[in-house]
Design a protein around this motif. Structure first.
Motif, PDB file in Angstrom:
ATOM      1  N   ALA A   1       0.676  -0.927   0.234  1.00 48.96           N
ATOM      2  CA  ALA A   1      -0.010   0.110  -0.026  1.00 48.96           C
ATOM      3  C   ALA A   1       0.968   1.344  -0.423  1.00 48.96           C
ATOM      4  O   ALA A   1       0.091   2.275  -0.887  1.00 48.96           O
ATOM      5  CB  ALA A   1      -0.786   0.115   1.122  1.00 48.96           C
ATOM      6  N   ALA A   2       1.784   0.954   1.022  1.00 46.38           N
ATOM      7  CA  ALA A   2       2.935   2.909   0.545  1.00 46.38           C
ATOM      8  C   ALA A   2       3.631   2.749  -0.461  1.00 46.38           C
ATOM      9  O   ALA A   2       3.277   3.786  -0.906  1.00 46.38           O
ATOM     10  CB  ALA A   2       3.466   2.104   1.887  1.00 46.38           C
TER      11      ALA A   2
ATOM     12  N   ASP B   1       1.146  10.462   9.796  1.00 48.43           N
ATOM     13  CA  ASP B   1       0.181  10.553   9.705  1.00 48.43           C
ATOM     14  C   ASP B   1      -0.368   9.433   8.046  1.00 48.43           C
ATOM     15  O   ASP B   1      -1.716   8.999   7.872  1.00 48.43           O
ATOM     16  CB  ASP B   1      -1.308  11.461  10.306  1.00 48.43           C
ATOM     17  CG  ASP B   1      -1.500  11.190  11.140  1.00 48.43           C
ATOM     18  OD1 ASP B   1      -0.848  10.217  11.917  1.00 48.43           O
ATOM     19  OD2 ASP B   1      -1.719  11.869  12.228  1.00 48.43           O
ATOM     20  N   ASP B   2      -0.183  10.368   6.955  1.00 53.02           N
ATOM     21  CA  ASP B   2      -0.242  10.462   5.459  1.00 53.02           C
ATOM     22  C   ASP B   2       0.329   9.067   4.901  1.00 53.02           C
ATOM     23  O   ASP B   2      -0.040   8.476   3.651  1.00 53.02           O
ATOM     24  CB  ASP B   2       0.064  11.506   5.062  1.00 53.02           C
ATOM     25  CG  ASP B   2      -0.763  12.893   4.807  1.00 53.02           C
ATOM     26  OD1 ASP B   2      -1.887  12.255   5.466  1.00 53.02           O
ATOM     27  OD2 ASP B   2      -0.110  13.642   5.047  1.00 53.02           O
TER      28      ASP B   2
ATOM     29  N   HIS C   1       4.109   0.720  10.319  1.00 55.30           N
ATOM     30  CA  HIS C   1       4.687   1.767  11.412  1.00 55.30           C
ATOM     31  C   HIS C   1       4.948   3.081  11.192  1.00 55.30           C
ATOM     32  O   HIS C   1       5.299   3.656  12.502  1.00 55.30           O
ATOM     33  CB  HIS C   1       6.039   0.743  12.217  1.00 55.30           C
ATOM     34  CG  HIS C   1       5.934  -0.428  12.620  1.00 55.30           C
ATOM     35  ND1 HIS C   1       4.952  -0.627  13.640  1.00 55.30           N
ATOM     36  CD2 HIS C   1       5.905  -2.086  11.983  1.00 55.30           C
ATOM     37  CE1 HIS C   1       4.759  -2.158  13.902  1.00 55.30           C
ATOM     38  NE2 HIS C   1       5.092  -2.735  12.471  1.00 55.30           N
ATOM     39  N   ARG C   2       5.367   3.659  10.169  1.00 55.96           N
ATOM     40  CA  ARG C   2       5.530   4.603   9.277  1.00 55.96           C
ATOM     41  C   ARG C   2       6.517   5.447  10.301  1.00 55.96           C
ATOM     42  O   ARG C   2       5.742   7.343  10.676  1.00 55.96           O
ATOM     43  CB  ARG C   2       4.200   6.034  10.375  1.00 55.96           C
ATOM     44  CG  ARG C   2       2.225   5.022   9.271  1.00 55.96           C
ATOM     45  CD  ARG C   2       1.249   5.903   8.780  1.00 55.96           C
ATOM     46  NE  ARG C   2       1.154   5.573  11.093  1.00 55.96           N
ATOM     47  CZ  ARG C   2       0.465   5.534  11.513  1.00 55.96           C
ATOM     48  NH1 ARG C   2      -0.642   6.209  10.734  1.00 55.96           N
ATOM     49  NH2 ARG C   2      -0.228   5.623  12.458  1.00 55.96           N
TER      50      ARG C   2
ATOM     51  N   GLN D   1      -3.891   8.163  -1.171  1.00 56.55           N
ATOM     52  CA  GLN D   1      -4.561   7.233  -0.507  1.00 56.55           C
ATOM     53  C   GLN D   1      -4.752   5.821  -1.970  1.00 56.55           C
ATOM     54  O   GLN D   1      -5.064   5.936  -2.890  1.00 56.55           O
ATOM     55  CB  GLN D   1      -6.468   7.373  -0.502  1.00 56.55           C
ATOM     56  CG  GLN D   1      -6.824   8.443   0.420  1.00 56.55           C
ATOM     57  CD  GLN D   1      -5.866   8.338   2.227  1.00 56.55           C
ATOM     58  OE1 GLN D   1      -6.725   6.802   2.255  1.00 56.55           O
ATOM     59  NE2 GLN D   1      -6.345   8.609   2.187  1.00 56.55           N
ATOM     60  N   VAL D   2      -4.936   4.377  -1.355  1.00 53.11           N
ATOM     61  CA  VAL D   2      -5.353   3.649  -1.408  1.00 53.11           C
ATOM     62  C   VAL D   2      -6.361   3.087  -2.460  1.00 53.11           C
ATOM     63  O   VAL D   2      -7.385   3.315  -2.236  1.00 53.11           O
ATOM     64  CB  VAL D   2      -4.749   1.652  -1.447  1.00 53.11           C
ATOM     65  CG1 VAL D   2      -3.530   2.099  -1.613  1.00 53.11           C
ATOM     66  CG2 VAL D   2      -5.262   0.928  -0.300  1.00 53.11           C
ATOM     67  N   VAL D   3      -6.984   2.637  -3.915  1.00 54.88           N
ATOM     68  CA  VAL D   3      -8.239   2.506  -4.514  1.00 54.88           C
ATOM     69  C   VAL D   3      -8.403   0.899  -4.743  1.00 54.88           C
ATOM     70  O   VAL D   3      -7.226   0.513  -5.130  1.00 54.88           O
ATOM     71  CB  VAL D   3      -8.365   3.359  -5.100  1.00 54.88           C
ATOM     72  CG1 VAL D   3      -7.790   4.937  -4.682  1.00 54.88           C
ATOM     73  CG2 VAL D   3      -7.833   3.431  -6.663  1.00 54.88           C
TER      74      VAL D   3
END
Length: 444
Positions: free
Chosen positions: A74-75, A396-397, A402-403, A431-433
């Motif tokens: 996702a990242a 947050d983005d 774990h960011r 954002q993933v879609v």
């Protein structure tokens, strides 16, 4: 009669529009005629081939609490990456044979949002015959550590293992990638520092000097020359290391090297300031080494850039000892943006070189057919970047588990606004879609 496309990416300015049918690039023509199920207006954007990140640790199966295919990809998708090559260690079991390859493939199935290829491992514990088994599975090559890997399941390769493994890899026609640091130098310096109670970040940096990297690169180059093996030196942190690779290549050795954004953007002072979130191996270097690395990259001596995305739970980054903290930097989502800002916008890196370093070169070196080069017949993988957008990396983005990014708070020019995999949008505005559609690729 005009052709009907599944997708048309409109570019304008004389650049060819992109027509996509069945996930493949079907046309590259200015002012492309014909209808499409979907049109994307990219006239104010840079349309780049989807990034091919040749060095990620997704840690799945076995350590999915460190990352995992779902969160890691996702990242990657949100950062403009459409293909990633997952390293064999940190997963349990590591990818050392056909069964572990199948386990990793099963872990990725149905959850990966980008295409994923796999590295196999070269360790003393694995029979060299397993390299044949891994080659038959479709690994892109074999990864070996010349110093401790940090996990007990994946032993460093002693010199004989590396030499014989390179010989077998040469016969199989596959490259060997090495983490090049002298274990003798680094382990003894670390033990000496810890015994003396010197465990700050400055002490950790001093325990992994540049000479440890240079010595190991020289040794790996000697083995590659002796065996005829294709060699890839991962995460080179110094201009002098790149120079050794370039000089060997000029002498006829089949060798490439990569560096990482953290070695180009951060330095040793940042490591001290940030702390364990900026710990990696090789470590961040003094600013003079960073500048020398940029000089080599702009001269064309660096073959590719990869993240070495290596996350861990926050607890593994805590404590008073820099030696005890996990050594790895997450970077899956920031590769393209960092290299556009610090390379293209700030240092004049050409767009063609950005595309080569992040897509064409890794795809070509590791046999990922149809990836990395936007030509008719290739997979319709694209990253659309807004060169005028400025944004600040905020925790947050981020989409990895774990960011814990050392780049948090950094303001960058150039933002990935859309990522397209085989003609389908997989990420939009961070954002993933859609549903996960990533595949496990085999080397071609």
């Amino acid at each position: 009669m005009s052709k009907a496309y599944d997708l048309i990416i409109r570019r304008g300015g004389g650049d060819p529009d992109v027509g996509v049918i069945d996930g493949k690039i079907a046309a590259l023509v200015p002012d492309l005629e014909g209808g499409a199920r979907e049109e994307v207006d990219a006239r104010a954007l840079m349309v780049l081939p989807g990034v091919v990140d040749a060095h990620v640790h997704l840690n799945d199966p076995g350590r999915a609490d460190w990352e995992g295919f779902a969160t890691g990809t996702a990242a990657l998708a949100c950062g403009g990456t459409t293909t990633a090559v997952d390293m064999p260690l940190n997963a349990i079991p590591p990818t050392l044979d056909g069964a572990s390859f199948a386990a990793k493939e099963a872990a990725a199935r149905g959850v990966a949002r980008v295409d994923v290829a796999l590295w196999g491992g070269l360790t003393p514990a694995g029979s060299l015959d397993r390299l044949d088994e891994l080659a038959a599975c479709g690994v892109v090559g074999f990864k070996a550590f010349m110093s401790a890997s940090g996990v007990e399941e994946f032993e460093a390769a002693d010199d004989l293992t590396l030499l014989e493994g390179m010989g077998r890899a040469a016969r199989l026609g596959l490259p060997v990638a090495v983490h090049a640091e002298s274990d003798t130098i680094t382990s003894r310096l670390a033990a000496r520092a810890v015994a003396a109670g010197r465990t700050d970040m400055e002490d950790y940096l001093a325990s992994r000097p540049v000479v440890a990297e240079l010595e190991a690169i020289e040794r790996a180059l000697l083995f590659a020359r002796e065996t005829g093996c294709a060699l890839h030196v991962v995460h080179v942190s110094t201009g002098r290391g790149v120079a050794l690779v370039a000089e060997a290549r000029a002498r006829g050795v089949d060798v490439t090297c990569e560096t990482c954004p953290h070695y180009l953007v951060l330095d040793a002072d940042d490591a001290v300031r940030i702390g364990a979130a900026a710990k990696c191996a090789p470590p961040l270097r003094p600013r003079a080494e960073v500048d020398a690395l940029w000089d080599r990259l702009l001269h064309g001596d660096v073959d590719l850039i990869a993240t070495d995305h290596s996350p861990s739970p926050a607890a593994l980054k805590e404590g008073d000892s820099a030696f005890a903290a996990w050594g790895g930097i997450p970077g899956a989502q920031t590769l393209l943006a960092l290299m556009y800002h610090h390379g293209v916008a700030e240092r004049g890196l050409q767009r063609a070189d950005l595309m080569r370093l992040l897509a064409a070169a890794p795809a070509g070196r590791f046999g990922l057919k149809g990836k990395g080069v936007p030509v008719v017949g290739a997979d319709a993988d694209f990253a659309l970047l807004d060169p005028a957008a400025s944004w600040t990396v905020a925790r947050d983005d981020l989409r990895d588990r774990h960011r814990l990014s050392p780049f948090t708070g950094m303001t960058l020019r150039g933002h990935v606004v859309r990522t397209i995999l085989r003609g389908e949008t997989i990420a939009l505005d961070g954002q993933v879609v859609g549903e996960p559609s990533g595949r496990v690729l085999r080397r071609q």
